[in-house]
Write an enzyme that holds these catalytic residues in place. Structure first.
Site, PDB file in Angstrom:
ATOM      1  N   GLU A 161       0.825  -1.204   0.000  1.00  0.00           N
ATOM      2  CA  GLU A 161       0.000   0.000   0.000  1.00  0.00           C
ATOM      3  C   GLU A 161       0.861   1.257   0.000  1.00  0.00           C
ATOM      4  OE1 GLU A 161      -2.152  -2.888   2.898  1.00  0.00           O
ATOM      5  OE2 GLU A 161      -0.163  -2.645   1.995  1.00  0.00           O
ATOM      6  N   ALA A 176      14.012 -44.984  -4.631  1.00  0.00           N
ATOM      7  CA  ALA A 176      15.451 -45.216  -4.708  1.00  0.00           C
ATOM      8  C   ALA A 176      15.703 -46.702  -4.909  1.00  0.00           C
ATOM      9  CB  ALA A 176      16.144 -44.734  -3.423  1.00  0.00           C
ATOM     10  N   ALA A 207      17.613 -50.242  -3.853  1.00  0.00           N
ATOM     11  CA  ALA A 207      17.804 -50.837  -2.529  1.00  0.00           C
ATOM     12  C   ALA A 207      19.061 -50.307  -1.854  1.00  0.00           C
ATOM     13  CB  ALA A 207      17.871 -52.352  -2.649  1.00  0.00           C
ATOM     14  N   GLY A 267      12.856 -39.168   2.731  1.00  0.00           N
ATOM     15  CA  GLY A 267      12.775 -40.572   2.381  1.00  0.00           C
ATOM     16  C   GLY A 267      11.511 -41.160   2.994  1.00  0.00           C
TER      17      GLY A 267
END
Length: 379
Positions: free
Chosen positions: A55, A165, A167, A308
């Protein structure tokens, strides 16, 4: 009476507010348009906390033309002294005759007080025009103020067979370049980026915004304008290596632990690295509700979690995920790969957790799915 022109000018104010998406936190993103005789005489947005609000900037641009104008502002003008003086005083002093505000400010220091001050000064006030869009623009700010915790967005990348991902933990890169650029946008618009210690040990991420990526995409007015997010590591037992990449980069870091080990804490603390201890939750990990309370107290509006399956599953179990952003890559990683969420307590279809799909769209060769969990009391 709200007219079609009112919608047009408020839509412009929302467009301006969006220009502050990477720079204003912890303040909300706000745009303002001043209109007189159907001509825009001032238009601005709040650019950074501690600097003039939208403003005030629009009034400066308008000068004497602000007298008798209508101000379209995406959030109720502030009525209290914070980092800057109250905007209502500036609007009243300039002789603005009407203020159209998209939504009331949920901050208890404001929350209708600005509107009442304007009305008491003889200014006509209309509230609620494009309210949904204005709230969505500042979902994190509204969420933190109203629920006393940040808005939590979890980002995951998965293969077509639901694996994040291999292993071995190898995950770079499942998604393509366009999706990774999109993640940079998410990081840049978030006040904080959070990971668990397992992600740090597996990927050694930087967690910072790559300015050159956004600049090359034409999304930054200048690299110096962007606020790097606070980088948060949940490290219950001080396993964070002292040579971790994120520790070597500039920017603030918060390490959250659940154990009291002064020697390890002292080895990490520096000018830009803070270590805090919270209560231990399940399995000795930091209590996630305590973590969110700490972040809310620090005025963190939005947290991007790049997790993860363990941390993602814990957040989902505690009903702390507000939004899931899932990038689905056109590949498969095999049945020995790691899954999206670690949820060992789900044993039958009756206990499944449902999501409400908000959007599905292509991002390069990948799909981006945005969804919100549909929590129930039994979960």
């Amino acid at each position: 009476m709200i007219t079609g022109k009112d919608y047009e000018y408020m839509a412009r104010a929302l467009q301006l507010a969006a220009l502050g998406i990477y720079t204003t936190h912890p303040n909300p993103r706000v745009g303002c348009v001043l209109v007189k005789d159907e001509n825009i005489v001032g238009a601005a947005w709040h650019q950074r906390a501690g600097e003039p609000h939208a403003e005030v900037l629009a009034l400066r641009q308008a000068g004497d033309r602000a007298y008798g104008s209508t101000a379209y502002v995406t959030l109720e003008p502030c009525s209290h002294h914070g980092r800057t003086p109250p905007c209502v005083d500036s609007l009243i002093k300039a002789g603005v005759k009407r203020v159209v505000a998209a939504v009331k400010d949920p901050n208890p220091l404001v929350n209708g007080k600005g509107i009442e001050r304007l009305k008491s000064a003889g200014v006509q006030v209309d509230v609620g025009l494009l309210e949904t869009q204005a709230i969505d623009m500042n979902r994190g700010f509204f969420h933190r103020v109203q629920q006393q915790r940040p808005y939590v967005r979890v980002k995951l990348a998965t293969s077509l067979d639901g694996r994040t991902a291999m292993a071995s933990g190898e995950s770079q890169w499942i998604s393509g370049e366009s999706a990774r650029l999109d993640v940079q946008r998410l990081r840049a618009s978030s006040a904080a980026v959070m990971v668990g210690i397992n992600t740090v040990l597996a990927d050694d991420p930087a967690l910072s915004v790559r300015l050159e990526s956004l600049q090359s995409a034409g999304e930054l007015r200048g690299g110096s304008e962007i606020q790097q997010p606070l980088r948060i590591v949940l490290d219950s037992r001080f396993r964070l290596p002292l040579n971790a990449r994120l520790l070597k980069l500039p920017g603030d870091i918060l390490i959250v632990t659940a154990v009291d080990d002064e020697s390890k804490r002292a080895a990490l603390v520096s000018d830009n690295i803070e270590v805090i201890q919270v209560a231990a939750g399940e399995n000795g990990c930091p209590d996630l509700h305590d973590v969110m309370s700490v972040l809310a107290s620090a005025e963190i509006n939005e947290v991007l979690v790049e997790a993860g399956g363990i941390l993602a599953g814990a957040l989902l179990t505690e009903q702390l995920i507000d939004e899931l952003v899932l990038y689905v890559a056109p590949c498969v990683l095999g049945n020995s790969g790691k899954g999206l969420f670690n949820l060992p307590h789900l044993h039958d279809m009756a206990s499944k957790i449902l999501f409400d799909i908000q959007e599905v769209r292509p991002v390069g060769d990948d799909l981006r799915i945005t969804a919100k969990p549909k929590y129930t009391a039994s979960e």
